[in-house]
Design an enzyme around this catalytic site. Structure first.
Site, short mmCIF file in Angstrom:
data_model
loop_
_atom_site.label_atom_id
_atom_site.label_comp_id
_atom_site.label_asym_id
_atom_site.label_seq_id
_atom_site.Cartn_x
_atom_site.Cartn_y
_atom_site.Cartn_z
N HIS A 111 43.03 -52.60 -5.83
CA HIS A 111 41.97 -51.80 -6.45
C HIS A 111 41.37 -50.82 -5.45
O HIS A 111 41.41 -51.04 -4.24
CB HIS A 111 40.92 -52.65 -7.17
CG HIS A 111 39.92 -53.37 -6.32
ND1 HIS A 111 39.51 -54.66 -6.58
CD2 HIS A 111 39.20 -52.98 -5.26
CE1 HIS A 111 38.59 -55.02 -5.70
NE2 HIS A 111 38.38 -54.02 -4.89
N ASP A 153 30.48 -47.38 -5.56
CA ASP A 153 30.23 -48.39 -6.60
C ASP A 153 28.98 -49.21 -6.32
O ASP A 153 28.41 -49.15 -5.23
CB ASP A 153 31.46 -49.30 -6.75
CG ASP A 153 32.07 -49.72 -5.42
OD1 ASP A 153 31.38 -49.62 -4.39
OD2 ASP A 153 33.24 -50.14 -5.41
N ASN A 183 44.17 -56.77 -4.52
CA ASN A 183 45.02 -56.53 -5.69
C ASN A 183 45.32 -55.03 -5.89
O ASN A 183 45.78 -54.63 -6.95
CB ASN A 183 44.36 -57.10 -6.95
CG ASN A 183 43.02 -56.43 -7.28
OD1 ASN A 183 42.56 -55.56 -6.53
ND2 ASN A 183 42.40 -56.83 -8.38
N GLU A 201 39.87 -51.81 -11.22
CA GLU A 201 40.80 -52.93 -11.22
C GLU A 201 42.14 -52.49 -11.84
O GLU A 201 42.21 -51.45 -12.50
CB GLU A 201 40.20 -54.09 -12.03
CG GLU A 201 38.89 -54.63 -11.45
CD GLU A 201 39.06 -55.43 -10.14
OE1 GLU A 201 40.12 -55.33 -9.49
OE2 GLU A 201 38.11 -56.15 -9.79
C1 GLP Z 1 35.02 -54.25 -2.85
C2 GLP Z 1 34.63 -52.79 -2.92
C3 GLP Z 1 35.77 -51.90 -2.50
C4 GLP Z 1 36.35 -52.38 -1.18
C5 GLP Z 1 36.89 -53.78 -1.37
C6 GLP Z 1 37.53 -54.33 -0.11
O1 GLP Z 1 35.73 -54.66 -3.97
N1 GLP Z 1 34.19 -52.40 -4.22
O2 GLP Z 1 35.30 -50.58 -2.39
O3 GLP Z 1 37.36 -51.52 -0.78
O4 GLP Z 1 35.78 -54.60 -1.69
O5 GLP Z 1 36.60 -54.96 0.69
P1 GLP Z 1 36.83 -55.40 2.16
O6 GLP Z 1 36.80 -54.16 2.98
O7 GLP Z 1 35.67 -56.28 2.49
O8 GLP Z 1 38.13 -56.11 2.23
#
Ligand code: GLP
Length: 240
Positions: free
Chosen positions: A137, A67, A135, A142
């Site tokens: 995702h 992403d 959440n 989402e």
């Molecule tokens: C963002 C990214 C996700 C990732 C999520 C969790 O939303 N788009 O791909 O998994 O963050 O992030 P973190 O690893 O910092 O908790």
């Protein structure tokens, strides 16, 4: 789904590294699906250390990222393109021409989704790394994203903007939209490796592993993948 529970973040990262490096050694021209966020940083650190110490080569590897924020150019320090260069690619011999990600500054978002879908259709991931949003995702899909969705633009959930604000100078700087691979692009990977660390991921991990398979918790689709491994530290695995 195979679940591995580790003592801590370090052990989670080490186990993930073992799987990743095995993929690269078995197939030096593998396609690696990569993720951003703080969760994979330990793994990325180990890949760079291993490259330095043992010379595991990535020169024929291709990468596809999940992403990117809409509106941020790849040169912007907060873009995921920069994140990947700084936290991984700069420490490996990967050819940057073989690293693919959505273009956050593309003038036409719809065309950009089509372009990236086409890129992905020629590059099936040998392994797709995933983190989890608190959440539930995956990438930026989402809750209530249809499971059949491919690359698309999403409006980020308030909770996601809050979670990700720590990586920006101000919460107002966090973009409100992002490009993301859809669940369908993710599920096409031959193998999926999900990492989760910390108590704030416990509900998402529970939903991914044991919850009902429902679009209200995007990670629950992973239960349908034939080769998915989830590695969670004991805090993230607390509800299993
Ligand atoms: C963002 C990214 C996700 C990732 C999520 C969790 O939303 N788009 O791909 O998994 O963050 O992030 P973190 O690893 O910092 O908790």
């Amino acid at each position: 789904m195979k679940v591995i529970i580790t003592e801590d973040y370090e052990e989670m990262s080490r186990k993930a590294f073992e799987i990743m490096v095995e993929t690269v050694k078995n197939k030096p021209d593998a396609v690696l699906g990569l993720a951003t966020g703080t969760t994979p940083l330990g793994l990325y650190g180990k890949m760079k250390e291993d490259f330095k110490a043992n010379g595991t080569s990535y020169k024929n590897i291709k990468t596809v990222n999940l992403d990117e924020y809409v509106g941020l150019d790849g040169s912007d320090k907060n873009s995921y393109a920069s994140f990947m260069r700084e936290n991984l690619f700069n420490g490996l011999d990967v050819d940057l021409k073989n690293t693919y990600i959505e273009n956050g500054s593309a003038p036409d978002a719809e065309k950009e989704c089509e372009r990236y879908n086409e890129v992905l259709s020629g590059l099936q991931q040998d392994i797709q790394l995933l983190g989890l949003g608190s959440n539930g995702h995956i990438a930026f899909n989402e809750p209530f994203t249809l499971f059949g969705t491919e690359v698309h633009v999403v409006k980020l959930a308030e909770s996601t903007i809050r979670d990700n604000a720590r990586l920006f100078d101000n919460i107002e700087d966090v973009p409100v939209k992002a490009y993301t691979m859809g669940p369908k692009n993710i599920m096409r990977a031959k193998k999926i490796l999900v990492l989760a660390s910390g108590a704030n991921k416990a509900d998402a991990v529970y939903g991914a592993v044991k919850g009902e398979i429902t679009e209200s918790l995007p990670a629950s689709i992973l239960q349908l993948h034939p080769d998915c491994i989830l590695i969670a530290d004991k805090e993230a695995a607390a509800r299993l």
